[in-house]
Design an enzyme around this catalytic site. Structure first.
Site, PDB file in Angstrom:
ATOM      1  N   GLY A  52       2.144  -5.417   7.704  1.00 10.57           N
ATOM      2  CA  GLY A  52       1.133  -6.134   6.920  1.00 10.57           C
ATOM      3  C   GLY A  52      -0.045  -6.495   7.797  1.00 10.57           C
ATOM      4  O   GLY A  52      -0.304  -5.859   8.820  1.00 10.57           O
ATOM      5  N   GLU A  61       4.200  -4.313  12.508  1.00  8.01           N
ATOM      6  CA  GLU A  61       3.248  -3.200  12.375  1.00  8.01           C
ATOM      7  C   GLU A  61       2.049  -3.758  11.613  1.00  8.01           C
ATOM      8  O   GLU A  61       2.161  -4.099  10.435  1.00  8.01           O
ATOM      9  CB  GLU A  61       3.903  -2.027  11.641  1.00  8.01           C
ATOM     10  CG  GLU A  61       3.224  -0.706  11.920  1.00  8.01           C
ATOM     11  CD  GLU A  61       2.175  -0.336  10.893  1.00  8.01           C
ATOM     12  OE1 GLU A  61       0.981  -0.611  11.154  1.00  8.01           O
ATOM     13  OE2 GLU A  61       2.532   0.205   9.851  1.00  8.01           O
ATOM     14  N   ASN A 114       0.810  -1.227   0.000  1.00  5.14           N
ATOM     15  CA  ASN A 114       0.000   0.000   0.000  1.00  5.14           C
ATOM     16  C   ASN A 114       0.842   1.275   0.000  1.00  5.14           C
ATOM     17  O   ASN A 114       0.450   2.277  -0.573  1.00  5.14           O
ATOM     18  CB  ASN A 114      -1.031  -0.013   1.139  1.00  5.14           C
ATOM     19  CG  ASN A 114      -0.393  -0.109   2.499  1.00  5.14           C
ATOM     20  OD1 ASN A 114       0.743  -0.545   2.641  1.00  5.14           O
ATOM     21  ND2 ASN A 114      -1.124   0.307   3.513  1.00  5.14           N
ATOM     22  N   CYS A 147      -3.220   1.513   6.606  1.00  3.11           N
ATOM     23  CA  CYS A 147      -3.433   0.885   7.922  1.00  3.11           C
ATOM     24  C   CYS A 147      -4.088   1.845   8.896  1.00  3.11           C
ATOM     25  O   CYS A 147      -4.788   1.411   9.807  1.00  3.11           O
ATOM     26  CB  CYS A 147      -2.134   0.297   8.472  1.00  3.11           C
ATOM     27  SG  CYS A 147      -0.797   1.483   8.563  1.00  3.11           S
ATOM     28  N   LYS A 156      12.081  -8.375   1.427  1.00  4.50           N
ATOM     29  CA  LYS A 156      11.100  -9.004   0.542  1.00  4.50           C
ATOM     30  C   LYS A 156       9.900  -8.068   0.424  1.00  4.50           C
ATOM     31  O   LYS A 156       9.050  -7.992   1.305  1.00  4.50           O
ATOM     32  CB  LYS A 156      10.628 -10.370   1.050  1.00  4.50           C
ATOM     33  CG  LYS A 156       9.926 -11.111  -0.110  1.00  4.50           C
ATOM     34  CD  LYS A 156       8.898 -12.121   0.284  1.00  4.50           C
ATOM     35  CE  LYS A 156       7.588 -11.545   0.652  1.00  4.50           C
ATOM     36  NZ  LYS A 156       6.852 -10.885  -0.463  1.00  4.50           N
ATOM     37  N   PRO A 157       9.850  -7.343  -0.688  1.00  2.00           N
ATOM     38  CA  PRO A 157       8.706  -6.464  -0.880  1.00  2.00           C
ATOM     39  C   PRO A 157       7.472  -7.289  -1.248  1.00  2.00           C
ATOM     40  O   PRO A 157       7.576  -8.473  -1.563  1.00  2.00           O
ATOM     41  CB  PRO A 157       9.122  -5.565  -2.036  1.00  2.00           C
ATOM     42  CG  PRO A 157      10.322  -6.174  -2.653  1.00  2.00           C
ATOM     43  CD  PRO A 157      10.797  -7.307  -1.816  1.00  2.00           C
ATOM     44  N   GLU A 185     -10.916  -5.440   9.898  1.00  2.00           N
ATOM     45  CA  GLU A 185     -10.335  -4.439   9.003  1.00  2.00           C
ATOM     46  C   GLU A 185     -10.915  -4.586   7.591  1.00  2.00           C
ATOM     47  O   GLU A 185     -11.011  -5.699   7.067  1.00  2.00           O
ATOM     48  CB  GLU A 185      -8.812  -4.604   8.961  1.00  2.00           C
ATOM     49  CG  GLU A 185      -8.131  -3.489   8.199  1.00  2.00           C
ATOM     50  CD  GLU A 185      -6.612  -3.502   8.352  1.00  2.00           C
ATOM     51  OE1 GLU A 185      -6.019  -4.589   8.381  1.00  2.00           O
ATOM     52  OE2 GLU A 185      -6.015  -2.408   8.428  1.00  2.00           O
TER      53      GLU A 185
HETATM   54  P1  ADP Z   1      -1.693  -8.727   1.927  1.00  2.00           P
HETATM   55  O1  ADP Z   1      -2.420 -10.037   1.860  1.00  2.00           O
HETATM   56  O2  ADP Z   1      -2.614  -7.578   2.000  1.00  2.00           O
HETATM   57  O3  ADP Z   1      -0.611  -8.550   0.920  1.00  2.00           O
HETATM   58  P2  ADP Z   1       0.029  -9.681   4.009  1.00  2.00           P
HETATM   59  O4  ADP Z   1       0.141  -9.267   5.417  1.00  2.00           O
HETATM   60  O5  ADP Z   1      -0.360 -11.080   3.752  1.00  2.00           O
HETATM   61  O6  ADP Z   1      -0.998  -8.672   3.362  1.00  2.00           O
HETATM   62  O7  ADP Z   1       1.366  -9.384   3.228  1.00  2.00           O
HETATM   63  C1  ADP Z   1       2.354  -8.469   3.612  1.00  2.00           C
HETATM   64  C2  ADP Z   1       3.705  -9.054   3.242  1.00  2.00           C
HETATM   65  O8  ADP Z   1       3.889 -10.266   3.952  1.00  2.00           O
HETATM   66  C3  ADP Z   1       3.871  -9.393   1.781  1.00  2.00           C
HETATM   67  O9  ADP Z   1       5.204  -9.067   1.397  1.00  2.00           O
HETATM   68  C4  ADP Z   1       3.637 -10.887   1.754  1.00  2.00           C
HETATM   69  O10 ADP Z   1       4.238 -11.552   0.678  1.00  2.00           O
HETATM   70  C5  ADP Z   1       4.266 -11.316   3.057  1.00  2.00           C
HETATM   71  N1  ADP Z   1       3.781 -12.600   3.617  1.00  2.00           N
HETATM   72  C6  ADP Z   1       2.594 -13.198   3.436  1.00  2.00           C
HETATM   73  N2  ADP Z   1       2.513 -14.329   4.168  1.00  2.00           N
HETATM   74  C7  ADP Z   1       3.692 -14.460   4.839  1.00  2.00           C
HETATM   75  C8  ADP Z   1       4.226 -15.418   5.782  1.00  2.00           C
HETATM   76  N3  ADP Z   1       3.533 -16.471   6.190  1.00  2.00           N
HETATM   77  N4  ADP Z   1       5.471 -15.195   6.263  1.00  2.00           N
HETATM   78  C9  ADP Z   1       6.182 -14.122   5.888  1.00  2.00           C
HETATM   79  N5  ADP Z   1       5.733 -13.191   5.021  1.00  2.00           N
HETATM   80  C10 ADP Z   1       4.511 -13.359   4.480  1.00  2.00           C
END
Ligand code: ADP
Length: 453
Positions: A205, A227, A132, A261, A155-156, A356
């Site tokens: 996230g 966060e 976002n 958020c 890791k974006p 949310e």
């Molecule tokens: P959204 O579904 O809105 O993208 P997430 O919280 O799932 O929100 O994603 C935020 C970030 O966390 C992204 O970079 C995503 O790839 C990563 N992500 C998703 N699942 C996992 C996980 N189990 N462990 C680590 N990172 C994750």
């Protein structure tokens, strides 16, 4: 290695593609970060900061292109995409100065003892960021980690790999090899990174993913800074400037199509001023222009993807079925668009007032007195931001102090003065970042003591 295709949510067309990691690749990436850390950590904090400051001209030169990629990849209006990239580039110097100041050793002294508090690197930091604010979130996570002497694997989000890559390359050009690495991929790659040999995990996230990360981090007692999401309330007191309150409500409910958020997700308005407030909200909502972020004049873009759109529509449909009334929007639109939607007649039995939404929906509920407003606003497991609008500042302040959010704004949003941490209470966060107190969370505190004389 795999290929990740980035999709424009406004058109469904590919923006481009990039090499993605497989979970099995992550161990090697983290091993390189581990090998690079001692030399990076051995530089002085000023030397590390200088490397980051050296990237500013490149970031400024690339800001227009990075901003354009932000809009193409996640949909926000072009001025906001460019604004984000420029803000990141323009703010980097001050941000780095603040981090350096926060991490310098501090001395404590009493009659017998001189103690120095050192802020040392943890080692390898995994930074996992959302889509976002696909430039600001990496920047806020990566800068303090690097200045503190950690090496970083970023890791974006899989929704916004190209803009994050372009941003990171500007920094990488001024850093020693492997000090900042970027891996692309979805949740499985993020999970592999959390489970790899990292010491600190900085994540922004969803709450659900935050819980999974904490579980995965638990075995190694890895440090986490999480966060997470919010369900931010706005309380409109009966003496509020209704024009200002409505302007804020509309801006903060629909900015970034509600994918923020600290979006306003619940609005509580005093019964005595509910009707004029709702009228003002509707008037301003009708003035919004929805469309692809690349189109001039557009103020509200699409949802980032189909899944997010369906989630928002389902919440609205369920609220409607339970008696909520739709005063604006509420209809389906082609592609990933959700029209700015205003709901009244909502209550706390509805998901839309508890979970949310992360979409362009303003839910307005009436209340009778300050106690009821506080009770409703606090009736949430989240506690990220909140806002109170009122004419009598002392009274508004009293209401604000009773809210359980980490950041509360009075007659404004929840963001604070320079140096304010970005902090969520309750289930909106675990650890926090930004501001001197936040920067220190990226470092291991060590106390060295010796006789004072
Ligand atoms: P959204 O579904 O809105 O993208 P997430 O919280 O799932 O929100 O994603 C935020 C970030 O966390 C992204 O970079 C995503 O790839 C990563 N992500 C998703 N699942 C996992 C996980 N189990 N462990 C680590 N990172 C994750």
């Amino acid at each position: 290695m795999a290929t990740l295709v980035s999709i424009n949510p406004a058109s469904g067309e590919p923006v481009g593609s990039i090499e993605a990691a497989l979970p099995a690749d992550i161990g090697h990436v983290v091993a390189r970060a581990r090998a690079a850390q001692p030399a990076w950590g051995a530089l002085s904090i000023d030397e590390r900061a200088a490397c980051l400051r050296a990237a500013i001209p490149a970031l400024k030169a690339a800001a227009a292109r990075i901003g354009e990629l932000v809009t193409l990849e996640m949909g926000k209006p072009a001025p906001e995409g460019k604004g984000e990239a420029n803000y990141a580039a323009d703010g980097l110097a001050e941000e780095v100065d603040e981090i350096v100041a926060a991490l310098r050793p501090q001395e404590l002294r009493d009659e017998h003892t001189l103690t120095t508090l050192h802020h040392d690197p943890y080692g390898v930091c995994a930074a996992i960021t959302p889509w976002n604010f696909p430039i600001l979130m990496p920047q806020q996570s990566v800068l303090p980690a690097l200045v503190a002497g950690n090496t970083v694997v970023l890791k974006p989000s899989e929704e916004t790999p190209l803009c994050a890559q372009a941003w990171a390359e500007c920094l990488q050009a001024h850093l020693p090899p492997d000090v900042l690495q970027v891996v692309h991929g979805a949740g499985d790659v993020g999970r592999a990174l959390v489970r790899a040999d990292v010491d600190l995990i900085v994540f922004t996230g969803s709450r659900a993913t935050g819980v999974r990360i904490m579980q995965d981090a638990a075995e190694g007692l890895k440090r986490v800074i999480l966060e997470l999401g919010g369900k931010d309330p706005l309380v409109v007191l009966d003496d509020a400037d209704l024009d200002a309150a409505a302007a804020f409500a509309v801006r903060n409910s629909f900015r970034n199509a509600g994918q923020v958020c600290v979006s306003t997700e619940r609005i509580y308005v005093h019964r005595a001023v509910a009707q004029p407030f709702v009228d003002k909200v509707l008037e301003r909502t009708k003035a919004l222009v929805q469309g692809p972020g690349t189109q001039p004049g557009v103020t509200v873009g699409p949802m980032v993807n189909e899944r997010q759109k369906q989630k928002v529509l389902e919440q609205v449909a369920a609220a409607r079925a339970a008696g909520a009334r739709v005063l604006a929007g509420g209809t389906d639109a082609p592609g990933n668009f959700v029209p700015p939607t205003v709901l009244v007649g909502v209550d706390h039995a509805m998901d839309i007032m508890r979970e949310e939404t992360f979409g362009p929906v303003a839910c307005i509920m009436e209340y009778g007195d300050d106690d009821e407003a506080v009770r409703l606003a606090n009736d949430s497991p989240y506690g990220l931001g909140a806002a109170v609008f009122g004419g009598d500042l002392e009274r508004a302040q009293r209401v604000a102090r009773r809210l359980s959010a980490g950041m509360v704004g009075i007659n404004r949003g929840c963001g604070g003065a320079q140096g304010t941490p970005w902090v969520g209470a309750r289930q909106s966060g675990y650890g926090f970042h930004s501001g001197p107190a936040g920067h220190r969370q990226f470092a291991q505190l060590r106390a060295n003591s010796r006789p004072a004389k």
